[in-house]
Write a protein that holds these residues in place. Sequence first.
Motif, PDB file in Angstrom:
ATOM      1  N   ALA A  28      -0.273  -5.604  -3.813  1.00  0.00           N
ATOM      2  CA  ALA A  28      -1.692  -5.959  -3.666  1.00  0.00           C
ATOM      3  C   ALA A  28      -2.595  -4.751  -3.853  1.00  0.00           C
ATOM      4  O   ALA A  28      -3.703  -4.875  -4.395  1.00  0.00           O
ATOM      5  N   ARG A  29      -2.143  -3.574  -3.424  1.00  0.00           N
ATOM      6  CA  ARG A  29      -2.955  -2.356  -3.541  1.00  0.00           C
ATOM      7  C   ARG A  29      -3.179  -1.984  -4.992  1.00  0.00           C
ATOM      8  O   ARG A  29      -4.271  -1.553  -5.386  1.00  0.00           O
ATOM      9  N   GLY A  30      -2.141  -2.149  -5.810  1.00  0.00           N
ATOM     10  CA  GLY A  30      -2.288  -1.877  -7.236  1.00  0.00           C
ATOM     11  C   GLY A  30      -2.533  -0.420  -7.576  1.00  0.00           C
ATOM     12  O   GLY A  30      -3.110  -0.111  -8.625  1.00  0.00           O
ATOM     13  N   ALA A  31      -2.141   0.489  -6.700  1.00  0.00           N
ATOM     14  CA  ALA A  31      -2.346   1.912  -6.976  1.00  0.00           C
ATOM     15  C   ALA A  31      -1.526   2.342  -8.185  1.00  0.00           C
ATOM     16  O   ALA A  31      -0.402   1.889  -8.391  1.00  0.00           O
ATOM     17  N   THR A  32      -2.083   3.230  -9.000  1.00  0.00           N
ATOM     18  CA  THR A  32      -1.416   3.707 -10.200  1.00  0.00           C
ATOM     19  C   THR A  32      -0.699   5.021  -9.913  1.00  0.00           C
ATOM     20  O   THR A  32      -1.320   5.986  -9.471  1.00  0.00           O
ATOM     21  N   ILE A  33       0.602   5.015 -10.151  1.00  0.00           N
ATOM     22  CA  ILE A  33       1.367   6.261 -10.030  1.00  0.00           C
ATOM     23  C   ILE A  33       2.145   6.466 -11.329  1.00  0.00           C
ATOM     24  O   ILE A  33       2.303   5.541 -12.134  1.00  0.00           O
ATOM     25  N   GLU A  34       2.637   7.676 -11.517  1.00  0.00           N
ATOM     26  CA  GLU A  34       3.447   7.972 -12.697  1.00  0.00           C
ATOM     27  C   GLU A  34       4.778   7.230 -12.577  1.00  0.00           C
ATOM     28  O   GLU A  34       5.426   7.267 -11.532  1.00  0.00           O
ATOM     29  N   GLU A  50       5.908   5.456   6.155  1.00  0.00           N
ATOM     30  CA  GLU A  50       5.121   6.679   5.985  1.00  0.00           C
ATOM     31  C   GLU A  50       5.173   7.164   4.540  1.00  0.00           C
ATOM     32  O   GLU A  50       4.136   7.493   3.936  1.00  0.00           O
ATOM     33  N   LYS A  51       6.353   7.200   3.966  1.00  0.00           N
ATOM     34  CA  LYS A  51       6.526   7.714   2.605  1.00  0.00           C
ATOM     35  C   LYS A  51       5.770   6.873   1.580  1.00  0.00           C
ATOM     36  O   LYS A  51       5.024   7.408   0.739  1.00  0.00           O
ATOM     37  N   TYR A  52       5.933   5.558   1.637  1.00  0.00           N
ATOM     38  CA  TYR A  52       5.346   4.708   0.607  1.00  0.00           C
ATOM     39  C   TYR A  52       3.890   4.387   0.865  1.00  0.00           C
ATOM     40  O   TYR A  52       3.149   4.076  -0.070  1.00  0.00           O
ATOM     41  N   SER A  53       3.448   4.486   2.106  1.00  0.00           N
ATOM     42  CA  SER A  53       2.009   4.352   2.369  1.00  0.00           C
ATOM     43  C   SER A  53       1.250   5.522   1.764  1.00  0.00           C
ATOM     44  O   SER A  53       0.168   5.361   1.200  1.00  0.00           O
ATOM     45  N   GLU A  54       1.833   6.710   1.856  1.00  0.00           N
ATOM     46  CA  GLU A  54       1.215   7.891   1.245  1.00  0.00           C
ATOM     47  C   GLU A  54       1.285   7.809  -0.273  1.00  0.00           C
ATOM     48  O   GLU A  54       0.294   8.086  -0.970  1.00  0.00           O
ATOM     49  N   LEU A  55       2.420   7.423  -0.799  1.00  0.00           N
ATOM     50  CA  LEU A  55       2.604   7.386  -2.248  1.00  0.00           C
ATOM     51  C   LEU A  55       1.690   6.365  -2.901  1.00  0.00           C
ATOM     52  O   LEU A  55       1.113   6.628  -3.976  1.00  0.00           O
ATOM     53  N   TYR A  56       1.516   5.202  -2.269  1.00  0.00           N
ATOM     54  CA  TYR A  56       0.715   4.142  -2.859  1.00  0.00           C
ATOM     55  C   TYR A  56      -0.651   3.982  -2.197  1.00  0.00           C
ATOM     56  O   TYR A  56      -1.339   2.982  -2.403  1.00  0.00           O
ATOM     57  N   GLU A  57      -1.039   4.967  -1.380  1.00  0.00           N
ATOM     58  CA  GLU A  57      -2.388   5.021  -0.789  1.00  0.00           C
ATOM     59  C   GLU A  57      -2.720   3.741  -0.032  1.00  0.00           C
ATOM     60  O   GLU A  57      -3.796   3.151  -0.203  1.00  0.00           O
ATOM     61  N   LEU A  58      -1.781   3.308   0.801  1.00  0.00           N
ATOM     62  CA  LEU A  58      -2.013   2.080   1.578  1.00  0.00           C
ATOM     63  C   LEU A  58      -2.934   2.351   2.761  1.00  0.00           C
ATOM     64  O   LEU A  58      -2.888   3.426   3.358  1.00  0.00           O
ATOM     65  N   GLU A 116       6.860  10.885  -8.188  1.00  0.00           N
ATOM     66  CA  GLU A 116       6.368   9.515  -8.256  1.00  0.00           C
ATOM     67  C   GLU A 116       7.305   8.625  -9.072  1.00  0.00           C
ATOM     68  O   GLU A 116       7.591   7.484  -8.688  1.00  0.00           O
ATOM     69  N   THR A 117       7.810   9.147 -10.179  1.00  0.00           N
ATOM     70  CA  THR A 117       8.702   8.355 -11.027  1.00  0.00           C
ATOM     71  C   THR A 117       9.976   7.980 -10.304  1.00  0.00           C
ATOM     72  O   THR A 117      10.430   6.826 -10.366  1.00  0.00           O
ATOM     73  N   ILE A 118      10.571   8.925  -9.596  1.00  0.00           N
ATOM     74  CA  ILE A 118      11.851   8.657  -8.943  1.00  0.00           C
ATOM     75  C   ILE A 118      11.695   7.809  -7.691  1.00  0.00           C
ATOM     76  O   ILE A 118      12.665   7.266  -7.174  1.00  0.00           O
ATOM     77  N   ASN A 119      10.456   7.653  -7.216  1.00  0.00           N
ATOM     78  CA  ASN A 119      10.198   6.849  -6.019  1.00  0.00           C
ATOM     79  C   ASN A 119       9.341   5.625  -6.297  1.00  0.00           C
ATOM     80  O   ASN A 119       8.869   4.972  -5.358  1.00  0.00           O
ATOM     81  N   GLN A 120       9.155   5.282  -7.560  1.00  0.00           N
ATOM     82  CA  GLN A 120       8.350   4.104  -7.878  1.00  0.00           C
ATOM     83  C   GLN A 120       9.004   2.843  -7.331  1.00  0.00           C
ATOM     84  O   GLN A 120      10.233   2.760  -7.202  1.00  0.00           O
ATOM     85  N   VAL A 121       8.183   1.875  -6.987  1.00  0.00           N
ATOM     86  CA  VAL A 121       8.654   0.580  -6.511  1.00  0.00           C
ATOM     87  C   VAL A 121       8.448  -0.434  -7.628  1.00  0.00           C
ATOM     88  O   VAL A 121       7.339  -0.584  -8.141  1.00  0.00           O
ATOM     89  N   TYR A 122       9.523  -1.090  -8.028  1.00  0.00           N
ATOM     90  CA  TYR A 122       9.419  -2.079  -9.108  1.00  0.00           C
ATOM     91  C   TYR A 122      10.193  -3.340  -8.727  1.00  0.00           C
ATOM     92  O   TYR A 122      11.361  -3.512  -9.046  1.00  0.00           O
ATOM     93  N   PRO A 123       9.526  -4.252  -8.029  1.00  0.00           N
ATOM     94  CA  PRO A 123      10.186  -5.469  -7.556  1.00  0.00           C
ATOM     95  C   PRO A 123      10.634  -6.397  -8.677  1.00  0.00           C
ATOM     96  O   PRO A 123      11.426  -7.310  -8.444  1.00  0.00           O
ATOM     97  N   ASP A 124      10.142  -6.192  -9.918  1.00  0.00           N
ATOM     98  CA  ASP A 124      10.529  -7.080 -11.004  1.00  0.00           C
ATOM     99  C   ASP A 124      11.907  -6.748 -11.565  1.00  0.00           C
ATOM    100  O   ASP A 124      12.386  -7.407 -12.481  1.00  0.00           O
ATOM    101  N   ASN A 125      12.579  -5.758 -10.992  1.00  0.00           N
ATOM    102  CA  ASN A 125      13.928  -5.418 -11.422  1.00  0.00           C
ATOM    103  C   ASN A 125      14.941  -6.360 -10.777  1.00  0.00           C
ATOM    104  O   ASN A 125      14.868  -6.637  -9.590  1.00  0.00           O
ATOM    105  N   THR A 126      15.893  -6.838 -11.570  1.00  0.00           N
ATOM    106  CA  THR A 126      16.884  -7.780 -11.051  1.00  0.00           C
ATOM    107  C   THR A 126      18.236  -7.141 -10.759  1.00  0.00           C
ATOM    108  O   THR A 126      19.126  -7.802 -10.219  1.00  0.00           O
ATOM    109  N   ILE A 127      18.421  -5.867 -11.095  1.00  0.00           N
ATOM    110  CA  ILE A 127      19.723  -5.217 -10.989  1.00  0.00           C
ATOM    111  C   ILE A 127      19.777  -4.349  -9.739  1.00  0.00           C
ATOM    112  O   ILE A 127      18.981  -3.422  -9.573  1.00  0.00           O
ATOM    113  N   ARG A 128      20.734  -4.622  -8.874  1.00  0.00           N
ATOM    114  CA  ARG A 128      20.833  -3.909  -7.597  1.00  0.00           C
ATOM    115  C   ARG A 128      20.978  -2.407  -7.772  1.00  0.00           C
ATOM    116  O   ARG A 128      20.264  -1.631  -7.130  1.00  0.00           O
TER     117      ARG A 128
END
Length: 498
Positions: free
Chosen positions: A188-194, A490-498, A333-345
Motif C-alpha cells: 500500500a505504501r508503494g515506496a520506490t527502492i532499488e 524495524e528493518k522493513y519499516s525503515e526500508l519502505y518508509e512505513l 535495497e536490492t538484496i532486501n526487496q520484498v516481492y510478493p508476486d514471486n511463486t518460488i520459495r
Amino acid sequence: MATADQYDAFIEHVQRLTNVGTASQVLSWDQQVMMPAGGTPARSQQLSTLSSIHHELLTSDETATALDELDRGTLDDEQMAVVREIERQYDRAASVDRSLVEAISQTTSEALPEWEQAKNNDDFNAFAPTLERIVELKREYAAQIDPDADPYAVLFAEYEPYLDLETTTRILDRLRDRLVELIDAIEARGATIETNAFEGSYPVDEQATVCHDLLDTLGYPFEHGRLDTAPHPFSTGTQFDARVTTRYNESAPLEAITSTIHEFGHATYTLGLPRERYGTPLGQSRNLSVHESQSRLWENHVGRSKTFWENVLPVVAETFPTASDLPIQDVYETINQVYPDNTIRVEADELTYHLHIILRFEIEKALVRGEIEVEEIPQLWNEKMESYLGVRPQTDAEGCLQDIHWTHGNFGYFPTYSLGSVLAAQLFASATAEIDGLDEQLRAGEFDALHEWLTDAVHQHGQRYTTPELIEVATGEPFTADYFLEYVEEKYSELYEL
C-alpha cells in the motif's frame, strides 16, 4: 561387566550406527550432485540396504540390552544426554517394521527422478500416484510409532522432537497474521527502492568464483568441505567434512550468493560440533530448527546487512567489475526487496518466504491427516498462494512441484525453516548484546567473534540439551517470536518508509 566398560561398549555400538547413517548421507549427496542420471536403480538399492542396516543396528537386541543394563545412576549429565537421545531413537525405530523402512527408502529414492521429470514436464498427475504411495507409507510409519497420536505430530517430531506441534502452530499462525499485515502495508505504501543493482548477465563460472571467494572470506575451511551445484541447494556432512551446494541463475547472481551464505551457515554449525564427540549425539546437531537458525542467521542477519556488503562488495567486484561502481544502499535495497508476486520459495525474499512455508505446512498437515487428497493439492496450493501473497502460479512446476521435500517423504520438515528464522533473530540479538562492537567487526570483515560466540552458545553442545533447554542456555530466555517480529518490522519499516 563394569559400569564404565558397559558405557564404552554402548558408545562403540552408537558410533557404528552413526557411521552407517553418515555413509548414507554421502551416497545421497552423490546422487544429487555427481551421480550420472542412469545410476538410480543401483543407488536406490544401496540406500535401501544401508537404511535397513541402520534400522537393524538401532533396534537390535544389543541396543535394547545396553539401554536396559546401563547403571544410569553412575552416569554424568553428558552421558545421560547420549542415553536419552539413543533411547528416543530406539523407541521410535523399534516400533517400525524393517520391511516398511526398506519400502520407504526405496520408494523415495525411486521417486526422485519421477519428480524431476514431472517438474520438467509440468505434469503433477504423473507424480501424483508416487506421492500417494509415499503419503500412505508415512502414515503407516506414524501409526506404527504411535497409533493413537496425530500422525502429523509424529512425523514432525522426527525433525523437531522437543518443540510440540501446538507451540509450532501458534508461532506460525502469529507469523502469518503479522507478516501478511506488514507485506500489505508495504504494498500500500508503494515506496520506490532499488530492485536491480546487479542488472545484466553473469556467467555461471564467474558466479562460482564469487561464491567460492565469499566462502573463503566468511572463513569456510575448504580442507573440510567443498562447493558444488545441485538442483535444490543443501549442505550435508560431519565436523570433518561439511559440504555445501548452490545453484546459479545467470540473470540473478544474488540468488547464488544468498544461497551459498545460507548453506555456509549450515556447514559452519556442522563443522563447529566437537570433533572428539564424533559418532555420538554429543557430536551431532540438535535438530533442524536449530540447524536452520544458523543458516538464517548468516544469510539474513549477516549476509543481507549493509555492514556486510560494505566489506564484501570489493570482493565481489574482483570478478564482477561493474559492481565496483554500485552504491552500497542500492545493493542493500536490492538484496532486501520484498516481492510478493514471486511463486518460488527458494527465490523468495526474507518476509514472504515464511508465507511460502506456512502454506506448505498447512497443506502437508491436512494431507497426512487425511483431510485432503493428493489430487486436491494443486488447487489448494494456488488458492493459499493467492490468499497470502496475491499471486497465483501459472504452472504446477512453479507451484506444488517446486520442492523436493515430499519426494523424500519429509513431512514435518517445512516448519523448521520458519522456526529457524525465529530462533536466528533471538540468537543474533543475544550475540549483539554480548559481543562488543559486533556491527563494526562485520563491517571490517571480521567474523571470528561471531563464529566463536555461536560455537560457545550452540555448536559445542551437540545434543546435550533439548531444544528449549539449548535456547535458554544460549540466550537466557525461552523460545520467542518477539525478536524476529521486532527485527523484520524495524528493518522493513525503515526500508519502505512505513
